[in-house]
Design an enzyme around this catalytic site. Structure first.
Site, PDB file in Angstrom:
ATOM      1  CG  HIS A 170      -4.602 -27.703  22.036  1.00  0.00           C
ATOM      2  ND1 HIS A 170      -5.934 -28.320  21.846  1.00  0.00           N
ATOM      3  CD2 HIS A 170      -3.675 -28.642  21.441  1.00  0.00           C
ATOM      4  CE1 HIS A 170      -5.082 -29.339  21.267  1.00  0.00           C
ATOM      5  NE2 HIS A 170      -4.109 -29.671  20.608  1.00  0.00           N
ATOM      6  CG  ASP A 171      -3.808 -28.145  17.997  1.00  0.00           C
ATOM      7  OD1 ASP A 171      -2.988 -26.834  17.988  1.00  0.00           O
ATOM      8  OD2 ASP A 171      -3.136 -29.113  17.614  1.00  0.00           O
ATOM      9  CE  LYS A 223      -2.129 -28.584  14.143  1.00  0.00           C
ATOM     10  NZ  LYS A 223      -1.858 -30.082  15.204  1.00  0.00           N
ATOM     11  CG  HIS A 275      -1.233 -23.764  15.881  1.00  0.00           C
ATOM     12  ND1 HIS A 275      -0.197 -24.825  15.157  1.00  0.00           N
ATOM     13  CD2 HIS A 275      -2.501 -24.462  16.310  1.00  0.00           C
ATOM     14  CE1 HIS A 275      -0.113 -25.194  16.378  1.00  0.00           C
ATOM     15  NE2 HIS A 275      -0.414 -25.069  16.698  1.00  0.00           N
ATOM     16  CG  HIS A 308      -0.922 -25.302  22.745  1.00  0.00           C
ATOM     17  ND1 HIS A 308      -1.731 -24.222  22.082  1.00  0.00           N
ATOM     18  CD2 HIS A 308      -0.731 -26.173  21.542  1.00  0.00           C
ATOM     19  CE1 HIS A 308      -1.853 -24.394  20.311  1.00  0.00           C
ATOM     20  NE2 HIS A 308      -1.062 -25.761  20.379  1.00  0.00           N
ATOM     21  CG  HIS A 309       2.638 -25.119  20.497  1.00  0.00           C
ATOM     22  ND1 HIS A 309       2.808 -26.226  20.190  1.00  0.00           N
ATOM     23  CD2 HIS A 309       1.187 -24.719  19.617  1.00  0.00           C
ATOM     24  CE1 HIS A 309       2.638 -27.335  19.251  1.00  0.00           C
ATOM     25  NE2 HIS A 309       1.558 -26.327  19.292  1.00  0.00           N
ATOM     26  CG  ASP A 338      -0.447 -30.658  22.667  1.00  0.00           C
ATOM     27  OD1 ASP A 338      -0.949 -31.183  21.766  1.00  0.00           O
ATOM     28  OD2 ASP A 338       0.152 -29.385  21.738  1.00  0.00           O
TER      29      ASP A 338
END
Ligand SMILES: [Fe+2]
Length: 326
Positions: free
Chosen positions: A186-187, A190, A215, A239-240, A268
């Protein structure tokens, strides 16, 4: 390149010998098993590149062996060609349901046999290449996570939490695997955020936050050429998001946010609160849950999924055993 390894499973010695006579001169490394039990022993010793599998055998039949091969993560991508004298559709359908990749009717035609073997082995070769690429990408995801020195084992923990909620919801194997991969990847985006922003021990400026907000899209773009990541892409990209539409990058709202995305988002946020960040200490479980419930009231997170986070009281403080996740 080493010779492709083919496991021949047939209770008739004459059939095994015939296959050996045809395939060995072509440079393949053949192993034999005289029934299903011997096949499982051979599979446990080393993973072949292809299995030629008879259906009707004493002790353990070919259906059972096929099921074992296709349900074991170590062997499930090994192609299986079923050898059968049975020309009846129900038997073939049963083998297809168990994951058989192709069929050959006995007595088989030499050219047909060698053509199918060659074509499935080249498919296996591409699968192996993909597995390697996927492993490299996974390592990169974990290295990216490692740059963020405050999150520890965040990605794997997230995968575990998400899979646990998926199981509570009764989701199937494919969804559980997607949740696990969503936790890991998911990240990934970054990678495009500098260490200075990632580890800043103070609130981000609007400019820095704008970089941070790229990201999810960066991560999804990195993975979008891999077809096997199709189901994971929404988890990476969204996911944000928040249920009231105030999240990023797309401002999705309500039902536009798929269930698996809501799960990853909730775990998360929970894990971010429950672990130390550059600008604050880790919060106790009860405080995390209080904040999450307040944010549910604001219309940000899924109420039912947040409620399922409560049993994590102990998991958050104990030494979690890392997967096999599903
Ligand atoms: Fe993120």
């Amino acid at each position: 390149m080493p010779a492709a390894r083919i496991l021949v499973v047939d209770d008739e010695e004459g059939n095994r010998r015939l296959l050996r006579e045809i395939l060995e001169p072509l440079g393949y490394d053949l192993r034999e098993a005289a029934d299903g039990e011997e096949a499982l022993v051979a599979l446990a010793e080393s993973t072949p590149d292809l299995v030629l599998l008879d259906l009707m055998m004493p002790r353990r039949d070919g259906y059972s062996v096929c099921r074992e091969i296709k349900s074991d993560p170590r062997t499930r991508l090994v192609p299986v060609i079923v050898l059968t004298t049975l020309d009846q559709m129900p038997d073939k359908l049963k083998a297809i349901e168990l994951g058989a990749d192709d069929f050959l009717n006995k007595p088989f035609h030499t050219l047909e046999l060698t053509t199918r073997v060659r074509s499935l082995l080249s498919l296996k070769h591409f699968t192996d290449e993909f597995e390697h690429a996927s492993g490299v990408l996974q390592s990169i995801a974990l290295v990216v996570e490692g740059r963020d020195r405050y999150t520890g084992d965040h990605c794997r923990r997230l995968g575990q939490y998400a899979v646990r909620i998926g199981k509570l919801l009764g989701l199937g194997q494919e969804d559980l695997e997607t949740l696990w991969l969503g936790g890991i990847f998911h990240d990934l985006g970054k990678i495009a955020v500098s260490d200075a922003v990632l580890n800043k021990p103070a609130p981000l400026t609007p400019e820095e936050f704008a970089v941070m907000k790229t990201h999810p899209s960066v991560g999804a773009d990195l993975c979008k050429s891999m077809r096997t990541m199709d189901r994971v892409l929404p988890l990476i990209r969204h996911h944000h998001e928040k249920l009231d539409g105030s999240g990023y990058p797309a401002g999705l709202a309500g039902k536009e946010i798929p269930l698996l995305v809501r799960i990853i988002t909730a775990v998360d946020v929970y894990d971010a609160l429950a672990t130390a960040r550059p600008y604050r200490k880790a919060l106790p479980h009860d405080t995390c849950m209080k904040i999450l419930r307040e944010e549910v009231s604001k219309g940000w997170w899924d109420r039912d999924i947040v409620a399922m986070l409560d049993p994590f009281r102990h998991a958050a403080t104990s030494n979690l055993e890392l997967p096999s996740p599903v």
